[in-house]
Design a protein around this motif. Structure first.
Motif, PDB file in Angstrom:
ATOM      1  N   ILE A 124       0.811  -1.020   0.068  1.00 27.50           N
ATOM      2  CA  ILE A 124      -0.022  -0.141  -0.041  1.00 27.50           C
ATOM      3  C   ILE A 124       0.993   1.029  -0.015  1.00 27.50           C
ATOM      4  O   ILE A 124       1.765   1.381   0.867  1.00 27.50           O
ATOM      5  CB  ILE A 124      -0.971  -0.062   1.296  1.00 27.50           C
ATOM      6  N   CYS A 125       0.530   2.021  -0.871  1.00 28.76           N
ATOM      7  CA  CYS A 125       1.083   3.529  -0.898  1.00 28.76           C
ATOM      8  C   CYS A 125       0.282   4.541  -0.173  1.00 28.76           C
ATOM      9  O   CYS A 125      -0.740   4.861  -1.013  1.00 28.76           O
ATOM     10  CB  CYS A 125       1.706   4.055  -2.131  1.00 28.76           C
TER      11      CYS A 125
ATOM     12  N   GLY B 251      -9.997   4.784  14.161  1.00 26.92           N
ATOM     13  CA  GLY B 251      -8.917   4.662  13.270  1.00 26.92           C
ATOM     14  C   GLY B 251      -8.991   3.148  12.548  1.00 26.92           C
ATOM     15  O   GLY B 251      -7.955   3.085  11.704  1.00 26.92           O
ATOM     16  N   GLN B 252      -9.667   2.456  12.730  1.00 27.09           N
ATOM     17  CA  GLN B 252      -9.687   1.073  12.380  1.00 27.09           C
ATOM     18  C   GLN B 252     -11.076   0.660  11.528  1.00 27.09           C
ATOM     19  O   GLN B 252     -12.049   1.612  11.522  1.00 27.09           O
ATOM     20  CB  GLN B 252      -9.978  -0.082  13.688  1.00 27.09           C
ATOM     21  N   TRP B 253     -10.673  -0.062  10.291  1.00 28.80           N
ATOM     22  CA  TRP B 253     -11.776  -0.273   9.437  1.00 28.80           C
ATOM     23  C   TRP B 253     -12.570  -1.619   9.850  1.00 28.80           C
ATOM     24  O   TRP B 253     -11.870  -2.396  10.511  1.00 28.80           O
ATOM     25  CB  TRP B 253     -11.294  -0.728   8.243  1.00 28.80           C
TER      26      TRP B 253
ATOM     27  N   PRO C  47      -6.008   4.345   8.032  1.00 31.17           N
ATOM     28  CA  PRO C  47      -5.079   4.216   7.061  1.00 31.17           C
ATOM     29  C   PRO C  47      -5.471   3.798   5.664  1.00 31.17           C
ATOM     30  O   PRO C  47      -6.731   3.183   5.848  1.00 31.17           O
ATOM     31  CB  PRO C  47      -4.114   3.037   7.760  1.00 31.17           C
ATOM     32  N   ASP C  48      -4.977   3.977   4.467  1.00 32.22           N
ATOM     33  CA  ASP C  48      -5.416   3.525   3.316  1.00 32.22           C
ATOM     34  C   ASP C  48      -5.541   1.789   3.487  1.00 32.22           C
ATOM     35  O   ASP C  48      -4.644   1.104   3.790  1.00 32.22           O
ATOM     36  CB  ASP C  48      -4.352   3.813   2.296  1.00 32.22           C
ATOM     37  N   PRO C  49      -6.873   1.463   3.191  1.00 30.45           N
ATOM     38  CA  PRO C  49      -7.038  -0.078   3.303  1.00 30.45           C
ATOM     39  C   PRO C  49      -6.367  -0.939   2.142  1.00 30.45           C
ATOM     40  O   PRO C  49      -6.336  -2.217   2.111  1.00 30.45           O
ATOM     41  CB  PRO C  49      -8.743  -0.250   3.230  1.00 30.45           C
ATOM     42  N   GLY C  50      -5.631  -0.252   1.166  1.00 32.20           N
ATOM     43  CA  GLY C  50      -5.251  -0.926  -0.048  1.00 32.20           C
ATOM     44  C   GLY C  50      -6.319  -1.439  -1.014  1.00 32.20           C
ATOM     45  O   GLY C  50      -7.252  -1.441  -1.064  1.00 32.20           O
TER      46      GLY C  50
ATOM     47  N   LYS D 220     -16.819  -7.258   1.363  1.00 31.81           N
ATOM     48  CA  LYS D 220     -17.108  -6.214   0.420  1.00 31.81           C
ATOM     49  C   LYS D 220     -17.001  -4.956   0.648  1.00 31.81           C
ATOM     50  O   LYS D 220     -16.636  -3.918  -0.125  1.00 31.81           O
ATOM     51  CB  LYS D 220     -18.333  -6.671  -0.417  1.00 31.81           C
ATOM     52  N   LEU D 221     -17.407  -4.585   1.811  1.00 28.70           N
ATOM     53  CA  LEU D 221     -17.749  -3.102   2.210  1.00 28.70           C
ATOM     54  C   LEU D 221     -17.144  -2.751   3.743  1.00 28.70           C
ATOM     55  O   LEU D 221     -17.213  -3.734   4.487  1.00 28.70           O
ATOM     56  CB  LEU D 221     -19.415  -2.617   2.266  1.00 28.70           C
ATOM     57  N   ARG D 222     -16.283  -1.865   3.800  1.00 29.50           N
ATOM     58  CA  ARG D 222     -15.643  -1.548   4.979  1.00 29.50           C
ATOM     59  C   ARG D 222     -15.847  -0.187   5.444  1.00 29.50           C
ATOM     60  O   ARG D 222     -15.778   0.815   4.550  1.00 29.50           O
ATOM     61  CB  ARG D 222     -14.311  -1.690   5.083  1.00 29.50           C
TER      62      ARG D 222
END
Length: 458
Positions: free
Chosen positions: A149-150, A201-203, A158-161, A193-195
């Motif tokens: 992940i960038c 700060g967590q998905w 954070p970006d979940p990628g 499928k959905l987050r």
């Protein structure tokens, strides 16, 4: 003259339509034809010859997979049907497309990636890298390592990628923002499928992955993931705290634990002796911990059979109750009790729901304080009873009661087992929790046995 030509043409057309139907007609004794079953580059095995109900499994050499996993003899015909112009063949295993990598560069950039091929990842200057910088395509069709992940630090979460083989909708990661995932055809999504980005700060949910029909988990990775789940589930703590993997340990001292274990023994899996051994091994692993759960043990095919009932387990006055479970397993005779010709997964979940409902009626306060765990082993190829997902949802509602604080009171696990696992349907029957896996896919019950044998005892 023209009308005679038309009449003759019509006659030949009718014959052309009738002849294929005649040659493909089912035989009177229910057996299936022996022709057109071969696979290019491989071989096949039959579970019961060419008789009705027999399963045909295609076998390919290492690093290859069959374009058709298996077929079944039903009413004198092999299903699924195959086109005379496109026979089964062994193809080279590939890993899902990693070029979905965002905000950076994939090297090398190529159309397909085969076993042992290596990719590396670099971020554009304004982004920070997370995950594995080097990936190797594994023999099971999965990339090793964690998703590269960038990301940026400006969002709340954070970006979940973007996992390989998928696409993502949503690029803002603040509180209540959502992302959705889709897998490239013909891959199947497992996980969430959905987050949704949460306050902490967590998905929500489980990181998705895209599986091909030939993609399986390795014994080592299932043993590690499920072993960690058992440790989390069964370790007694004086008070709740986060473990090293970020999961919340919620089974406090004195808390009750109800575990439902169910194994599919229909014709598509058809290994009753191995099913018994798997249940025994799992019970032995659980018995090493301080917690003393209550159990319900089920086997299912056309019908569902409670070998051990939850209510009986809780009320029987036997000093060594686990030995009694083993005795009941040994005494259960599948030849007399089990119709293995079809698979009714909906009835299984209905049976578990009924047992849970009885427990709630018998002692509502105890039920609220109990952690409920369901572990199912099946290929998911249900051909009777309808869709089991609404019943799994009813189980969720009964235990969680639409209260997010009760999410840890229920864990729904599924082991997809077999050469033709219905991954998509089974993924809808499991719990979705951050940093945890609840769906595993293994080739057969022998692989499940190896998994449990290799799990480290804590």
């Amino acid at each position: 003259m023209i009308s005679m030509e038309c009449g003759q043409w019509l006659k030949w057309l009718i014959l052309a339509l009738i002849c294929p139907l005649t040659t493909a007609a089912p035989s009177g004794d229910g057996s299936c034809p022996e022709e057109n079953l071969s696979i290019a580059g491989g071989s096949f095995a039959l579970s019961n010859g060419y008789s009705d109900g027999s399963y045909l499994t295609y076998i390919c050499p290492d690093e290859h997979y069959p374009s058709i996993p298996s077929r079944r003899c039903q009413f004198g015909l092999w299903t699924p049907k195959t086109s005379s112009r496109k026979t089964a063949e062994c193809k080279k295993i590939t890993c899902p497309n990693p070029r979905v990598f965002e905000n950076g560069e994939v090297v090398p950039y190529q159309e397909r990636y085969y076993i042992n091929e290596v990719t590396t990842y670099l971020c554009n200057s304004v982004y920070k890298f997370r995950g594995s910088k080097v990936w190797v395509c594994q023999p099971n069709g999965k990339w090793n390592g964690s998703t590269p992940i960038c990301g940026r630090d400006s969002d709340h979460c954070p970006d979940p990628g973007v996992p390989p083989g998928s696409s993502r909708t949503g690029n803002v990661f603040n509180v209540d923002d959502e992302v959705t995932y889709h897998c490239d055809s013909p891959l199947t999504l497992i996980g969430s499928k959905l987050r949704k980005c949460q306050d902490g700060g967590q998905w929500t949910g489980t990181e998705p992955q895209c599986y091909a029909d030939f993609t399986y988990d390795t014994v080592a990775e299932v043993a590690e993931a499920f072993g960690n789940s058992l440790k989390t589930m069964l370790t007694i703590q004086q008070e709740s705290e986060d473990d090293q993997h970020g999961r919340k340990i919620c089974l406090n001292k004195g808390r009750k634990l109800d575990i439902y274990i169910a194994v599919d023994v229909s014709d598509s899996i058809n290994d009753f002796k191995k099913a018994k051994q798997i249940i025994k091994t799992l019970l032995e692993k659980i018995s090493y911990y301080e917690v003393s759960p209550s159990f319900e043990i089920l086997m299912f095919a056309t019908d569902v059979y409670r070998i051990v009932k939850m209510r009986d387990f809780k009320t029987m006055q036997v000093a060594r109750r686990l030995s009694k479970v083993f005795e009941d397993l040994d005494n259960f005779d599948n030849d007399k009790k089990l119709d293995q010709k079809s698979t009714n997964i909906a009835k299984l979940y209905l049976t578990i729901l009924e047992s849970m409902s009885v427990e709630q009626i018998m002692n509502k306060e105890d039920f609220l304080q109990t952690k409920h765990v369901v572990i199912v082993f099946t290929d998911g190829q249900a051909n009777k009873g309808g869709n089991p997902r609404p019943l799994a949802e009813q189980i969720r509602h009964l235990v969680i009661k639409n209260d997010p604080s009760r999410e840890n009171n229920l864990d729904l696990y599924v082991f997809g087992v077999g050469t033709d696992v219905n991954t998509e349907d089974l993924n809808g029957l499991v719990s979705e929790k951050e940093n945890e896996r609840h769906f595993f896919k293994l080739r057969d019950l022998n692989e499940v046995q190896k998994t449990f044998d290799s799990m480290l005892d804590v």
